[in-house]
Structure formats: C-alpha cells, structure tokens
Scaffold this motif. Structure first.
Motif, PDB file in Angstrom:
ATOM      1  N   ARG A  15      40.119  32.517   2.054  1.00 53.46           N
ATOM      2  CA  ARG A  15      41.467  32.850   1.615  1.00 53.46           C
ATOM      3  C   ARG A  15      42.248  31.577   1.312  1.00 53.46           C
ATOM      4  N   VAL A  74      46.723  29.834   5.785  1.00 55.04           N
ATOM      5  CA  VAL A  74      46.336  31.166   6.228  1.00 55.04           C
ATOM      6  C   VAL A  74      46.094  31.123   7.729  1.00 55.04           C
ATOM      7  N   TYR A  94      49.276  32.021  10.028  1.00 62.42           N
ATOM      8  CA  TYR A  94      48.849  32.788  11.193  1.00 62.42           C
ATOM      9  C   TYR A  94      48.443  31.772  12.252  1.00 62.42           C
ATOM     10  N   TYR A 117      53.191  33.861  11.062  1.00 67.46           N
ATOM     11  CA  TYR A 117      53.249  35.122  10.322  1.00 67.46           C
ATOM     12  C   TYR A 117      53.196  36.316  11.275  1.00 67.46           C
ATOM     13  N   LEU A 128      54.251  40.751   8.156  1.00 63.19           N
ATOM     14  CA  LEU A 128      53.322  39.745   7.643  1.00 63.19           C
ATOM     15  C   LEU A 128      51.941  39.865   8.277  1.00 63.19           C
ATOM     16  N   MET A 132      46.917  42.072   6.762  1.00 61.65           N
ATOM     17  CA  MET A 132      45.639  41.607   7.287  1.00 61.65           C
ATOM     18  C   MET A 132      45.103  42.557   8.349  1.00 61.65           C
ATOM     19  N   SER A 308      42.346  39.894   0.286  1.00 67.12           N
ATOM     20  CA  SER A 308      43.205  39.401   1.359  1.00 67.12           C
ATOM     21  C   SER A 308      44.253  38.416   0.873  1.00 67.12           C
ATOM     22  N   THR A 309      43.872  37.504  -0.013  1.00 68.78           N
ATOM     23  CA  THR A 309      44.830  36.516  -0.522  1.00 68.78           C
ATOM     24  C   THR A 309      45.952  37.192  -1.300  1.00 68.78           C
ATOM     25  N   LEU A 312      48.151  39.032   1.213  1.00 69.17           N
ATOM     26  CA  LEU A 312      48.926  38.079   2.008  1.00 69.17           C
ATOM     27  C   LEU A 312      50.114  37.546   1.223  1.00 69.17           C
ATOM     28  N   THR A 316      54.068  37.648   2.240  1.00 64.47           N
ATOM     29  CA  THR A 316      54.725  36.429   2.731  1.00 64.47           C
ATOM     30  C   THR A 316      55.713  35.818   1.739  1.00 64.47           C
TER      31      THR A 316
END
Length: 380
Positions: A15, A74, A94, A117, A128, A132, A308-309, A312, A316
């Motif tokens: 990510r 990340v 995170y 996050y 946030l 995930m 996921s990216t 995210l 965010t």
C-alpha cells in the motif's frame, strides 16, 4: 505545507499513503508533495502518475523524512524509519502503539507529533480504521478457508460443504466493522457463522440487518469456550480503540478444537485477541500451536493494495487536508474526533489507552510522560 510520502518498508506492504488523486487534491490546495520513487508501484501507481499531478519524486526515503513537515504513511515506522522522525514533524499513519514498545519509545524520543488513523473518531465510529477493517474482515474467511485445506495443513473441511456433508463452523469474536465483514463473507461461502459480542444492541442489529444469516451469541468466557470447541475457523476481531486487545481465546480453549482447525487474528495489530497470537507476515503467514493453525498477518490489507490504497485515501484525505491547511493544533482544536487521533506530542503520550498499555513496558510515569489532549491543545 510540505508533505512527504515514503515507500512502505514493512514485509510485503504494497500500500501507499496516497493515490495520485489524493496528491492532485493537495497540490491544487497549494501544498507541496514529496513522493519517494517507487512508493506507489505495488498499488499500481507509477512515479509518472504522481509527477503528472504535481508531485516531486525524490530518490530515497531519507530525503522525504528530512524535508517533509508532515509524513503520511500506511503502517507504523519500522527499521531505519524509527530514527528518521524528528521534533516538530507530524506523523499521520496507522500506529498501533499499544502493541509496540519499540515504536512508542522511538516516537517519544523523537518528540514527533504522532496522529494515529485508528484512534480518530466520529461519534462512536472510527472513520479512518473502518475501510481497512472492512478489507481485513473480508479477507479473513478467505485466508481461513485456504488454510483449512489439507494441502496447507488444515483439517480438509470445505467452508460451504456440498449436499450431504457438513458445512464449516465459523466463529467470529467481535461484531464491529471487521467482524461483520468477516461474518458476511463466511456466510456467503456457505459456512455456519456465529458472531460473539458484548454489545447486545449490536447483536440485534446484525441479526436484523442480515436476516438471520448470522447467529449471534453474548460474549462471556463460557460461551466463547463452547463456540470455539466446535469451530473449524475462529476469526478474532476484537477492538478497544488505542488499547491492547483483550486475550479472549485461551490456549486451553484452542486445545479443545479439532486437529487442523484455523485461527485468524485480525486484532493482531493491537496485540491480538488469542492467547497464543504473535505477528506474522504475508511471506510467512502461519504457524502451528500443537495441531492448530494460527494466521496472524499484521498488515492483511497490504495483500490487496490497489483496493486498500484507494479506500484508505478516500477516508483519510479530508483529514489530511485539514491538518495541512490549518496546522495540527488548529485542525484538532476544531474537531474533537480528530483530536482523539493524537497519540503523542513533544515526547509525551496523549492517548490514555496507549499510555496504559505502555506504562509498565517503558517504565513511564504519568506525571512526566502523559498529558491529556485538552492540555496539549491549550498550550499549542
């Protein structure tokens, strides 16, 4: 603000903290973006994609950490990153500090302003962490089903069975975002699914929403023990924001499971909710305790980085924009939910759950090593 995006260096972490779309929005707002060369490759984003929307591509991580006023990551800093943070810099990622004394100590020593996050709130939600959690929850039954196959050392039970055979029994401990996602996917695979949670209102909501596809059970030690004993797959998704996860599944409970049963611990980022859990990697995801298989990959969403990216960044970016435009103190002063994301500042812990988890491990003194977020903002 000068914002830096380094390449993630955790094992098989593909990510990246921002998509090119996120970079574009920040550049248009007047901010400068430094992106390490190759940072987005694992997520399908080339350097030229970032360059085309106004990012400056730099050769190595050291330049990013040295120049940036705010670092977007990340996962928590590891390895050489632990010594690259500096006083006055903002770190937004995170962090899961309650599970890592090493990272917590490095953050305190560097005096970086650390925003996590996973502890940002919006009402009772964790906006946030949610995307995930959804990804990890949806992956957990897939990972569990794969490792139940006999070729992977599992018992050889198919999740949905076939007519005339029994289905796999799946127990999900924790009915939050990740737990719900895990339950829905497991049920969709045809398994018998039981979700265990302390919150009876949440259990009623799950039953209503999913129209009986998920069985529910109130959480207590006896109920957990009985459910685990009959389970082929146990998925742990217990979360106490910022704090270490409670160990709800004991070694004795696991011993009662059938040989080749699988345990997937989504809560491993916060220390795990199974007694025998320890972090693993995508490269080496499982280990045996007796004849039971533990899957405790600490960055499960990193296995599907394109999804996921994007998820995210969607979550965010509004918060990043506020911090970049107003400064961390200004942004936090106007948003109590964002203020809940402040874990450390100027060498002191700010989040109560993190302090409680780390006090003994790091020999912290409340009078010297903890300051409530209200006091931090009042003096900022």
């Amino acid at each position: 603000m000068l914002i830096g995006v380094p390449t993630e260096i955790m094992n098989n972490e593909n990510r990246v903290a921002l998509t090119q779309g996120g970079v574009h929005e920040l550049v248009e707002a007047g901010h400068t973006l430094l992106v390490q060369a190759g940072a987005g490759i694992g997520s399908g984003i080339a350097d030229e994609d970032y360059r085309s929307v106004g990012a400056e591509i730099v050769d190595d991580a050291a330049q990013v950490w040295e120049r940036a006023e705010m670092i977007l990551k990340v996962k928590e800093p590891v390895g050489e990153e632990l010594t690259q943070m500096r006083e006055g810099q903002i770190l937004f990622a995170y962090l899961h500090l309650a599970a890592s004394a090493e990272c917590t100590k490095a953050i305190l020593d560097s005096k970086v302003t650390a925003l996590a996050y996973e502890t940002v709130t919006r009402g009772r939600a964790l906006p946030l962490l949610a995307p995930m959690s959804q990804v990890a929850g949806r992956l957990a039954p897939v990972a569990g089903a794969y490792h139940l196959t006999q070729s992977q050392g599992g018992s050889g039970v198919l999740m949905g069975g076939v007519p005339g055979t029994r289905r796999a029994n799946v127990v999900v401990i924790g009915g939050g975002v990740a737990g719900e996602a895990a339950g829905v996917i497991a049920a969709g695979m045809g398994a018998n699914v039981k979700v265990i949670d302390l919150n009876l209102e949440r259990l009623a909501e799950l039953e209503k929403t999913h129209q009986g596809r998920l069985d529910t059970l109130a959480s207590n030690a006896m109920n957990i023990a009985e459910a685990v004993a009959d389970a082929d797959l146990v998925i742990g998704s217990v979360l106490i924001p910022g704090a270490a996860a409670p160990k709800l599944v004991t070694a004795e409970m696991v011993e009662t499971m059938r040989p080749g049963s699988v345990l997937v611990d989504i809560a491993i980022d916060q220390g795990g909710c199974f007694e025998n859990s320890r972090p693993t990697t995508h490269q080496d995801p499982t280990y045996l305790v007796g004849d039971k298989i533990y899957y405790c990959v600490s960055n499960m969403p990193g296995g599907v980085p394109q999804t996921s990216t994007a998820a995210l960044t969607n979550a965010t970016l509004p918060y990043i924009q506020r911090v970049a435009s107003q400064g961390w103190a200004g942004a936090l002063s106007h948003d109590a939910g964002l203020a809940a994301g402040l874990n450390a500042h100027n060498g002191q812990l700010v989040h109560r759950g993190v302090f409680d988890a780390m006090a003994d491990q790091l020999s912290l003194n409340q009078a010297h090593d903890f300051t409530p977020v209200e006091d931090v903002l009042a003096n900022a």
